[in-house]
Design an enzyme around this catalytic site. Structure first.
Site, mmCIF file in Angstrom:
data_model
loop_
_atom_site.group_PDB
_atom_site.id
_atom_site.type_symbol
_atom_site.label_atom_id
_atom_site.label_comp_id
_atom_site.label_asym_id
_atom_site.label_seq_id
_atom_site.Cartn_x
_atom_site.Cartn_y
_atom_site.Cartn_z
ATOM 1 N N ASN A 73 0.736 -1.114 -0.036
ATOM 2 C CA ASN A 73 0.259 0.012 -0.021
ATOM 3 C C ASN A 73 0.709 1.333 0.121
ATOM 4 O O ASN A 73 1.616 1.337 0.657
ATOM 5 C CB ASN A 73 -0.940 -0.052 1.196
ATOM 6 C CG ASN A 73 -1.906 1.095 1.140
ATOM 7 O OD1 ASN A 73 -1.618 2.013 2.005
ATOM 8 N ND2 ASN A 73 -3.010 1.059 0.284
ATOM 9 N N ARG A 81 -1.164 5.442 -9.734
ATOM 10 C CA ARG A 81 -1.534 5.983 -11.204
ATOM 11 C C ARG A 81 -0.211 6.440 -11.677
ATOM 12 O O ARG A 81 -0.004 6.118 -13.072
ATOM 13 C CB ARG A 81 -2.104 7.416 -10.842
ATOM 14 C CG ARG A 81 -3.853 7.325 -10.413
ATOM 15 C CD ARG A 81 -4.238 8.734 -10.246
ATOM 16 N NE ARG A 81 -5.718 8.430 -9.861
ATOM 17 C CZ ARG A 81 -6.225 9.425 -9.291
ATOM 18 N NH1 ARG A 81 -5.816 10.470 -9.078
ATOM 19 N NH2 ARG A 81 -7.686 9.333 -9.085
ATOM 20 N N ASP A 99 -13.890 2.085 -8.128
ATOM 21 C CA ASP A 99 -15.260 2.175 -7.702
ATOM 22 C C ASP A 99 -16.330 3.041 -8.585
ATOM 23 O O ASP A 99 -17.374 3.041 -8.502
ATOM 24 C CB ASP A 99 -15.337 2.727 -6.304
ATOM 25 C CG ASP A 99 -14.589 4.101 -6.032
ATOM 26 O OD1 ASP A 99 -14.027 4.772 -7.194
ATOM 27 O OD2 ASP A 99 -14.450 4.532 -4.914
ATOM 28 N N ARG A 131 -23.583 10.650 -5.783
ATOM 29 C CA ARG A 131 -22.784 11.368 -5.534
ATOM 30 C C ARG A 131 -23.183 12.663 -6.357
ATOM 31 O O ARG A 131 -23.654 12.629 -7.489
ATOM 32 C CB ARG A 131 -21.343 10.965 -6.002
ATOM 33 C CG ARG A 131 -20.590 10.279 -5.014
ATOM 34 C CD ARG A 131 -19.076 9.976 -5.176
ATOM 35 N NE ARG A 131 -18.445 11.121 -5.039
ATOM 36 C CZ ARG A 131 -17.075 11.212 -5.548
ATOM 37 N NH1 ARG A 131 -16.422 10.199 -5.951
ATOM 38 N NH2 ARG A 131 -16.498 12.299 -5.170
ATOM 39 N N GLU A 182 -4.169 15.743 -5.317
ATOM 40 C CA GLU A 182 -3.215 15.613 -6.380
ATOM 41 C C GLU A 182 -3.786 15.725 -7.489
ATOM 42 O O GLU A 182 -2.848 15.805 -8.696
ATOM 43 C CB GLU A 182 -2.817 14.089 -5.979
ATOM 44 C CG GLU A 182 -3.417 12.870 -6.041
ATOM 45 C CD GLU A 182 -4.767 12.622 -5.752
ATOM 46 O OE1 GLU A 182 -5.848 12.246 -6.191
ATOM 47 O OE2 GLU A 182 -4.730 12.979 -4.320
ATOM 48 N N ASP A 183 -4.744 15.164 -7.906
ATOM 49 C CA ASP A 183 -5.502 15.027 -9.170
ATOM 50 C C ASP A 183 -5.754 16.724 -9.622
ATOM 51 O O ASP A 183 -5.483 16.772 -10.958
ATOM 52 C CB ASP A 183 -6.879 14.210 -9.274
ATOM 53 C CG ASP A 183 -7.682 14.521 -8.198
ATOM 54 O OD1 ASP A 183 -7.440 15.367 -7.367
ATOM 55 O OD2 ASP A 183 -8.899 14.031 -8.221
ATOM 56 N N ARG A 211 -19.603 5.709 -2.637
ATOM 57 C CA ARG A 211 -19.600 4.294 -1.920
ATOM 58 C C ARG A 211 -20.345 4.447 -0.632
ATOM 59 O O ARG A 211 -20.206 5.522 0.118
ATOM 60 C CB ARG A 211 -18.092 3.894 -1.565
ATOM 61 C CG ARG A 211 -17.360 3.885 -2.773
ATOM 62 C CD ARG A 211 -15.738 3.388 -2.402
ATOM 63 N NE ARG A 211 -15.564 2.282 -1.565
ATOM 64 C CZ ARG A 211 -14.595 1.570 -1.669
ATOM 65 N NH1 ARG A 211 -13.651 1.490 -2.714
ATOM 66 N NH2 ARG A 211 -14.457 0.351 -0.909
#
Length: 409
Positions: A73, A81, A99, A131, A182-183, A211
């Site tokens: 992890n 990515r 997801d 969402r 970060e994206d 989720r």
């Protein structure tokens, strides 16, 4: 026999993604694009819920090329990515969260859009399942646009199609030091460096799934991580854009989306220590990047709250937040022959507070909702005239072109 280069590499970073991963992979398998044109690189980021086994089962039966990488992890989505991006061979790369899922025609439509227009980034329409995704950028399909001419700055998630050679050329990677946002950093840099961006708005390419177990990455992380994210994005804008209107219009995004929520209703629930810490974390950002060019692009209550943060006045901020929480409406105050409208939120006109009236002045888009307000025709004329002058100056400054279309030496 030479193997043809795939059109698109789908990078799936997965951590504890069951059972959502099943539908995610099914949506990849259901793509209308020929399987031979799709490559999948899936990274199991140390899951213990069967995610890795599910990926390997998919790789064994899928009609397209699938590579599964299992690793310890990494603590966030950036590492997986970047691993997938380094292994990708497709002309384009698409980052798919484990997801979520794709519309059946998503890859085919987005690749066709990029090929047709030569653009480096393609946004596909997003719909939410439990969402609420951003909506303002899906009004119409845009063959070619940029981050200044559209609302794409309000969708900085990584779930987009990127030209891989373009990412390599500019060494655009995900910042593994950030635990959230970060994206946004990755996508904003891509927007700014891209030779054009396209928007597919007439087909749902991506389904953003909420989720029920609360493990979605955007719902995790402390408030300090939000300030880290804002600081990184503001720093990127400072590095890539000179001070001025273009930087200001993009700086609205981190102020509005990342900083301002820390000084909303949640601030009233925070204890004094957290309030003090938030003010301290915000201070350097406000000192460096908060200015009139950013402020005038916000609604009055947004501008007022951020101005109070900039002035380090949590006492006045609490009054404003209590007023908003009570769903009170500010009294509209018309001046200058009804061409200026002020919204009298708490401390408007107060000598003790010392806040200038300009903070409460509504811009035309907000003022137009109030009866009695009218446009200042003289100011409108001057603004229009100034725009025309700027356009003519830009044309005048353009270098002459040769008959072949290239700039003369």
């Amino acid at each position: 026999m030479a193997v043809a280069q795939p059109d698109v590499t789908v990078v799936i970073g997965a951590y504890e993604a069951m059972p959502y991963l099943v539908e995610c992979l099914a949506s990849v398998e259901a793509q209308t694009m020929a399987p031979g044109l799709i490559e999948v690189i899936a990274i199991d980021d140390g899951s213990r819920d069967g995610t890795g086994e599910c990926l390997e089962e998919f790789a064994a039966r899928a009609p397209m090329a699938v590579t599964v990488i299992r690793q310890e992890n990494s603590g966030g989505p950036s590492g997986p990515r970047n691993v997938g991006l380094a292994k990708a061979t497709g002309r384009y790369v698409f980052f798919l969260d484990a997801d979520d899922r794709l519309g059946a025609e998503a890859l085919e439509r987005m690749v066709a859009m990029a090929d047709r227009n030569g653009t480096d980034v393609v946004l596909g329409r997003v719909e939410g399942i439990n969402r609420n995704p951003p909506k303002s950028m899906w009004a119409k399909t845009l063959e070619r646009t940029d981050v200044f001419s559209s609302n794409i700055k309000f969708t900085l998630s990584a779930q987009k199609l990127f030209r891989r050679e373009f990412l390599q050329r500019h060494d655009i990677r995900f910042d593994e030091s950030l635990w959230t946002g970060e994206d946004a950093l990755f996508t904003m840099e891509a927007y700014l460096r891209a030779d054009g961006v396209s928007v597919v708005a007439d087909y749902t390419c991506y389904y953003l799934v909420g989720r029920s177990d609360g493990k979605h990455v955007t719902k995790s992380g402390s408030y300090t991580l939000r300030f880290d994210s804002a600081r990184a994005l503001m720093g990127l804008l400072e590095r890539l854009l000179p001070a001025g209107p273009k930087r200001d219009v993009l700086m609205v995004r981190p102020f509005l989306v990342t900083v301002l929520p820390q000084f909303g209703p949640v601030f009233l629930r925070n204890d004094e220590e957290i309030r003090r810490t938030k003010m301290e974390l915000a201070r350097p950002l406000m000192d460096a990047y908060w200015n009139e060019g950013v402020a005038q692009r916000l609604k009055v209550h947004e501008r007022l709250r951020l101005e109070l943060v900039a002035r380090q006045r949590p006492d006045l901020l609490v009054d404003v937040l209590e007023f908003i929480k009570a769903k009170s409406e500010p009294t509209p105050v018309l001046k200058k022959r009804n061409t200026q409208l002020y919204l009298a939120y708490p401390h408007y006109g107060s000598r003790e507070a010392g806040l200038p009236d300009r903070i409460y002045l509504a811009e035309p888009r907000e003022a137009s909702a109030y009866p009695g307000w009218r446009k200042d025709t003289a100011e409108t004329f001057l603004r229009g005239f100034a725009r025309k002058v700027r356009r003519r100056l830009r044309r005048f400054r353009r270098p002459p072109t040769s008959p072949g279309g290239t700039a003369a030496a």
